[in-house]
Structures are given as structure tokens and as C-alpha cells.
Design an enzyme around this catalytic site. Sequence first.
Site, PDB file in Angstrom:
ATOM      1  N   ARG A  61      38.117  36.827  43.563  1.00  0.00           N
ATOM      2  CA  ARG A  61      39.153  35.892  43.990  1.00  0.00           C
ATOM      3  C   ARG A  61      40.342  36.644  44.578  1.00  0.00           C
ATOM      4  O   ARG A  61      40.563  37.812  44.301  1.00  0.00           O
ATOM      5  CB  ARG A  61      39.631  35.037  42.817  1.00  0.00           C
ATOM      6  CG  ARG A  61      38.611  34.042  42.300  1.00  0.00           C
ATOM      7  CD  ARG A  61      39.184  33.220  41.156  1.00  0.00           C
ATOM      8  NE  ARG A  61      39.675  34.076  40.061  1.00  0.00           N
ATOM      9  CZ  ARG A  61      40.947  34.371  39.864  1.00  0.00           C
ATOM     10  NH1 ARG A  61      41.889  33.890  40.674  1.00  0.00           N
ATOM     11  NH2 ARG A  61      41.313  35.148  38.861  1.00  0.00           N
ATOM     12  N   LYS A 202      36.936  28.045  40.473  1.00  0.00           N
ATOM     13  CA  LYS A 202      38.275  28.144  39.912  1.00  0.00           C
ATOM     14  C   LYS A 202      39.255  27.192  40.592  1.00  0.00           C
ATOM     15  O   LYS A 202      40.282  26.833  39.999  1.00  0.00           O
ATOM     16  CB  LYS A 202      38.781  29.582  39.998  1.00  0.00           C
ATOM     17  CG  LYS A 202      38.025  30.536  39.072  1.00  0.00           C
ATOM     18  CD  LYS A 202      38.033  30.055  37.617  1.00  0.00           C
ATOM     19  CE  LYS A 202      37.371  31.047  36.693  1.00  0.00           C
ATOM     20  NZ  LYS A 202      37.264  30.526  35.289  1.00  0.00           N
ATOM     21  N   HIS A 222      40.345  27.976  29.101  1.00  0.00           N
ATOM     22  CA  HIS A 222      39.525  29.034  29.683  1.00  0.00           C
ATOM     23  C   HIS A 222      38.860  29.767  28.520  1.00  0.00           C
ATOM     24  O   HIS A 222      39.350  30.773  28.027  1.00  0.00           O
ATOM     25  CB  HIS A 222      40.401  29.981  30.503  1.00  0.00           C
ATOM     26  CG  HIS A 222      39.630  30.985  31.289  1.00  0.00           C
ATOM     27  ND1 HIS A 222      40.141  32.215  31.629  1.00  0.00           N
ATOM     28  CD2 HIS A 222      38.389  30.943  31.824  1.00  0.00           C
ATOM     29  CE1 HIS A 222      39.245  32.890  32.333  1.00  0.00           C
ATOM     30  NE2 HIS A 222      38.176  32.136  32.455  1.00  0.00           N
ATOM     31  N   SER A 240      38.867  39.415  30.510  1.00  0.00           N
ATOM     32  CA  SER A 240      37.695  40.211  30.862  1.00  0.00           C
ATOM     33  C   SER A 240      37.608  41.458  29.983  1.00  0.00           C
ATOM     34  O   SER A 240      38.597  42.165  29.779  1.00  0.00           O
ATOM     35  CB  SER A 240      37.774  40.623  32.335  1.00  0.00           C
ATOM     36  OG  SER A 240      36.655  41.406  32.702  1.00  0.00           O
ATOM     37  N   LYS A 244      34.090  37.818  25.175  1.00  0.00           N
ATOM     38  CA  LYS A 244      34.001  36.351  25.096  1.00  0.00           C
ATOM     39  C   LYS A 244      32.560  35.858  25.284  1.00  0.00           C
ATOM     40  O   LYS A 244      32.057  35.078  24.471  1.00  0.00           O
ATOM     41  CB  LYS A 244      34.920  35.732  26.157  1.00  0.00           C
ATOM     42  CG  LYS A 244      34.867  34.217  26.254  1.00  0.00           C
ATOM     43  CD  LYS A 244      36.018  33.698  27.101  1.00  0.00           C
ATOM     44  CE  LYS A 244      35.934  34.166  28.536  1.00  0.00           C
ATOM     45  NZ  LYS A 244      34.950  33.403  29.339  1.00  0.00           N
ATOM     46  N   THR A 245      31.922  36.312  26.345  1.00  0.00           N
ATOM     47  CA  THR A 245      30.556  35.869  26.621  1.00  0.00           C
ATOM     48  C   THR A 245      29.587  36.422  25.585  1.00  0.00           C
ATOM     49  O   THR A 245      28.701  35.721  25.094  1.00  0.00           O
ATOM     50  CB  THR A 245      30.133  36.304  28.037  1.00  0.00           C
ATOM     51  OG1 THR A 245      31.019  35.723  28.986  1.00  0.00           O
ATOM     52  CG2 THR A 245      28.715  35.852  28.338  1.00  0.00           C
ATOM     53  N   ASP A 259      32.711  29.185  29.815  1.00  0.00           N
ATOM     54  CA  ASP A 259      33.923  29.559  30.545  1.00  0.00           C
ATOM     55  C   ASP A 259      35.028  28.509  30.588  1.00  0.00           C
ATOM     56  O   ASP A 259      36.192  28.862  30.491  1.00  0.00           O
ATOM     57  CB  ASP A 259      33.548  29.933  31.986  1.00  0.00           C
ATOM     58  CG  ASP A 259      34.636  30.716  32.682  1.00  0.00           C
ATOM     59  OD1 ASP A 259      35.190  31.643  32.071  1.00  0.00           O
ATOM     60  OD2 ASP A 259      34.939  30.410  33.847  1.00  0.00           O
ATOM     61  N   ARG A 324      28.006  39.463  39.936  1.00  0.00           N
ATOM     62  CA  ARG A 324      27.950  38.185  39.222  1.00  0.00           C
ATOM     63  C   ARG A 324      26.569  37.548  39.292  1.00  0.00           C
ATOM     64  O   ARG A 324      25.838  37.716  40.266  1.00  0.00           O
ATOM     65  CB  ARG A 324      28.959  37.212  39.821  1.00  0.00           C
ATOM     66  CG  ARG A 324      30.414  37.589  39.605  1.00  0.00           C
ATOM     67  CD  ARG A 324      30.915  37.122  38.260  1.00  0.00           C
ATOM     68  NE  ARG A 324      32.304  37.479  38.019  1.00  0.00           N
ATOM     69  CZ  ARG A 324      33.019  37.012  37.017  1.00  0.00           C
ATOM     70  NH1 ARG A 324      32.480  36.159  36.167  1.00  0.00           N
ATOM     71  NH2 ARG A 324      34.273  37.387  36.837  1.00  0.00           N
TER      72      ARG A 324
END
Length: 538
Positions: A61, A202, A222, A240, A244-245, A259, A324
Site C-alpha cells: 500500500r 483496505k 484490525h 506485523s 497474530k496470524t 484480519d 502475499r
Amino acid sequence: MIMETKHPNPFRADYFLAAASSTIYLNQDANTLVQQTLDRGQGKLSDTGALCIQTGKFTGRSPKDRFIVRDKFTENTVDWGEINIPIAPEIFDNLLEKMEAFIQDKELWVRHCYAGANPSYRLHVTVINTTPWANLFCHHLFLRPAVDDPENDQQEWTILQVPEFLANPAIDQTRQENFTMINFSKKMILIGGSAYTGEMKKGIFSVLNFILPHQYNVLPMHCSANEGEQGDVALFFGLSGTGKTTLSADVNRKLIGDDEHGWADDSVFNFEGGCYAKCIDLHPDKEPQIYAAIKHPTLLENVGFFSGTNKVDFSDAGITENTRAAYPIDHIKNAKEYAVGNIPKNIFFLTCDAFGVLPPIAKLTKVQAMYHFLSGYTAKVAGTEVGVREPQSTFSACFGRVFLPLHPTRYAELLGKKLDAYPEVNVWLVNTGWTGGAYGIGKRISLHHTRAMVQAAIQGHLTDQPYTRHPHFGVLMPKTCPGVPVEILNPRNTWKNKEAYDKQAETLAKLFVQHSEQYQAEASQEIRNASPGLIQKV
């Protein structure tokens, strides 16, 4: 004042498309979109059947090139500044007119989809793309209505994504040739000059972050979310690199989403229909669920290959470290089909503290939860970016500052209201970073131990444990935890030089205070009372 969302889009995508001379592909299935990409030489298949593409100049982004139209609906509500950059309505209108002309003779891929698994808060989206693989991304990441869904033809928001169209900064008042523009009056998002698909995802997240708190008292988050066999929901917030994932992917719990979620009065619900996972250094032993999800028709962005093969080299950062994988959520075996769960029972704020100060797990009071939510802290370590030679603090309000159109305190206050309404919710601060010293001296906290602490919290094993209060941050550190060595639960005990720890803790506390100063004017007194600076004076 804010406009209602449940009325037709002022820009009717179907009227525009009917007048276009383009070839239009409407709601193509995933297999067709993959084949159309291959037929046009825009991608290749990996050995697992994933579609591999490159997004060109932009592999992430571009936050400095995201604008919001400043008009009567946004002028007094949006938190204007470096994050939410204003643009005049006439500039948007001129760009829209030029983009409409630009795509008149192009092939277009159009998709009707929506965001928000809870029907009460569903946001209908029409996406117009100039490549089949960008439309495949939307197929995966947005929710896909059933063929017989009576709301299928509803149109509220439109995304017009045309990477080939470049703005003229001198005329269009953009910073450079690429741009993302959000117009809340016309319910449109314009994206030009960038093929990075995350701008679409986003963009809609930012829209929901504006609409849901205002109109529905829903807290947009988020975070990732999963659910146990008894219907107990856990939320995982983190920037990041904090895990989290990884921590939300649990074979014993159903994944609600990885997410973006909303917390309504009666539920937590996923905004999306898929996952957009970072896959640099992806390994089946560390993240088996994500690794297994990368199959046909997953979209892989900017990955490299082992020489002479179509086997993906996940360690290859030759194009970008932000490689990604976009795939439908049902690629995760234990994903919940109806991505709505109960009110959360446990909330985890994840931080990778490279200073080695914060405890591996600690319980937060309501006001501490609001304060740490507003802080959104983690740390960068040496080698992650050019010029980073020692740990550097990173703060992102609400763990997603760049996606917040409203002032961050609005979201923190709403979190506080949710916790008041549901006092049984437990909020935990989890450090997945360093212990025994800062980065370069100490060591990374074992993932095995982190998982054990998270599981202990979820299973209620920490509820009756005795706690010790951290002297600088005031959070409650359990004295024991099943499956975890007692000596690591208090970070000070892991440092050989206790005075060095105290000095490091004071330094980090001051960084928290410095960051929170920008929110003092808008923050409530109870949030300010949770500042480490005040705790040290007590």
C-alpha cells in the site's frame, strides 16, 4: 451528520457499464478468472495450482497517496491530517470522468460482492477491474453472495481499480501518479496507478471504520478471531511480526477470520470472505494451515521460484518481502462457514517487544486495555529496515492507525463501552518478543511457551492464579502458568543485570508516554490515568 448507507449508490455502476463499449465479464467464477489470466500472459501456475502474478511497481500500500473527499459528510467527522489527507470534491469528479473515458475500450471484470458476514451490517460492493487476477482477489477476499440471494443486485459502494491510469499531479493535486480516493458522498473508491490488490481490501476496511461506529455502535477491529467448541471467541490484535496470524491459527478452534472484524452488541463478525496472508519465509512446520491453503485457485503475489521450476521459493524476497497469498477462507480446514461468533471471551494484544521489558503475558484492566489499544505498540529489530541498528518502538493506534478515518480515541472509547457492557471479557497483553535482555542480548520468547500461555488464558487456567503488578506499566503478571517455566513470567527475573532492566523499562515507559501525548486533548481521564508515567508516580 453522516449519510445513511442503506440506499442505492449515487454512482450506479450498472448504468455506467451499460453505456460502456467495453467487453464486460460479470461475476466470473475463480477457475475462469485463473484461465483468463493465463490466456493473457499475466501469470503462471505454481506446482500446487496457485496463480502467481506480479503487481508491478507497487508491492504494498501507499498510505501517503490515500485521500478522502472533504465535503459536508466528512468535514466535521474525519480526523484530518497526515493519515486522512483531504481532497476537494471537484478533483475527485474530474478524475472519475477521466477514468471513465480511459476504460471505455478496455476489457472489464465486474463483481458484485459484500463486506460483513452479519447481515445486519452488510455493505454491498461492486468492483470494476481491468485485469482478471485483480477480480480473482476480490472473489477471494470479499464475501460472495449466493446465486439466489435476493440482495445480489444491490449496489451501495463501487471500487473502480484501473492500475494503468495515471494521475497528473500538477492537475489532479495528487502527490504522484498513483492514488486511492474515498468519496463517502458518492460511495466510491477510485484506485489508479497501482496494481497492489491490498488497496481495495483496505479501502473498504477504511469505509467500515467510518460507518460502523457512527451508525451502529459497532467497533471495527484490525484483528483475527477464532472460536472454541463451546462457542467462546478469542480476538488477536497485533502489528506485523507479532504473531497474530500464527497464534489465531489453531487446529482445535474454528477460524472466524484473520484480519478484519466488527464487534456488535450481540456478536463478533468477519468483514471478509478470505485471507490475505504474508508468505515470506512460509514453512509448513511453522504455519501448516497457511501453507496448505496455497493451492488452486489461491492468488500468489510477487513470489519467486526455484530456478527452472514452478515451485515457489517462499524465502525469495527478490521482488519484495511483502509477498502475499490471497485465498478463500474455506481453504483453511477449520474455518467457520458462517463467520459470526459470540461476544469475545478473551482479547489478546500482541506485541513483539525487542526491548525485552514487557511480560510474556499480563492481564489488563479496562482502562489499561483502552490505553494499550490506543498505543498499538510493537518494536522493530535490527536488520528489518535500512538504518535500524537497535530496537525501535513502533506505535499504531488501535493496531491499525492508517485505516482509521475517525480520531483514534473514538475507537478506544468504544472499546471501553464494550468492556463495560461485558465485564466478563478478559484482555491480555502478550509479548512475543525478547526476554532476558533486549534484542542482541536476550532471546526470543519461545513460540511453544507463548502458545501455552494463550491456551491457559483461553481455558481459564489463569483466572485463579496469583498475580504480581508490573512496577512501570501496572499490568498484572501471573506468578504461575501451566506448561511455562515460572522464571520467565516476570521479565525482570530473566535479566542478569536487574538495574539494566529497570533502566530499559523506564525508557520504554517514557516512549509510551511520549506517544500518548498526541491524544491527551481527546482522551478521557481514565485513559490518561493508565499512562505508565502516572503509574510510576503512584
